[in-house]
Every structure is written in structure tokens, then in C-alpha cells.
Design a protein around this motif. Structure first.
Motif, short mmCIF file in Angstrom:
data_model
loop_
_atom_site.label_atom_id
_atom_site.label_comp_id
_atom_site.label_asym_id
_atom_site.label_seq_id
_atom_site.Cartn_x
_atom_site.Cartn_y
_atom_site.Cartn_z
N CYS A 11 0.84 -1.19 0.00
CA CYS A 11 0.00 0.00 0.00
C CYS A 11 0.88 1.25 0.00
O CYS A 11 1.88 1.31 0.71
CB CYS A 11 -0.89 -0.02 1.23
SG CYS A 11 -1.83 1.50 1.48
N CYS A 14 0.16 2.89 3.93
CA CYS A 14 0.54 2.20 5.16
C CYS A 14 1.64 1.17 4.92
O CYS A 14 2.24 0.69 5.86
CB CYS A 14 -0.68 1.54 5.79
SG CYS A 14 -1.33 0.15 4.87
N CYS A 36 -4.47 -0.01 0.05
CA CYS A 36 -5.08 -1.28 0.42
C CYS A 36 -6.55 -1.10 0.74
O CYS A 36 -7.32 -2.06 0.76
CB CYS A 36 -4.34 -1.88 1.61
SG CYS A 36 -4.48 -0.93 3.13
N CYS A 40 -7.06 4.23 3.59
CA CYS A 40 -5.71 4.66 3.25
C CYS A 40 -5.75 5.65 2.10
O CYS A 40 -5.00 6.62 2.07
CB CYS A 40 -4.86 3.45 2.88
SG CYS A 40 -4.26 2.54 4.32
#
Ligand SMILES: [Zn+2]
Length: 51
Positions: A11, A14, A36, A40
Motif C-alpha cells: 500500500c 501504510c 489497500c 488509506c
């Protein structure tokens, strides 16, 4: 016949690896997916606004 591969990538927000089995399976959208989850994606967008 080729098996459907489960692709994964980290991702952009994150850093957790996620796969394309949920919403993007079999679609060309996978290349455009950076995050993801919607969370996010929203956080990354908020950060961009602040910066
Ligand atoms: Zn994420």
C-alpha cells in the motif's frame, strides 16, 4: 490454461502488502490501485492536501 494469479503490492500509504482478490480481480484497474483500502486512500489524499 493459466491459473489466476494473486498479485500483491504494498500500500502506498501504510506499506502493508495487499492483494487484488477483492474488488480489482481480473480488471486492469489493478495497475491504478495504490492503497489497500478506502481509508488509506482518503488519508493519503488528506495528506496531499495539507502538504
Ligand atoms: Zn493501506
Amino acid at each position: 490454461m493459466s491459473r489466476p494469479e494473486v498479485r500483491s503490492k504494498p500500500c502506498a500509504y501504510c506499506g502493508r502488502p495487499f492483494t487484488d482478490r477483492k474488488r480489482w480481480s481480473g480488471r486492469d484497474q489493478w495497475d491504478q490501485v495504490l492503497y489497500c483500502s478506502r481509508g488509506c486512500r482518503a488519508k493519503a489524499a488528506a495528506q496531499r492536501r495539507r502538504a
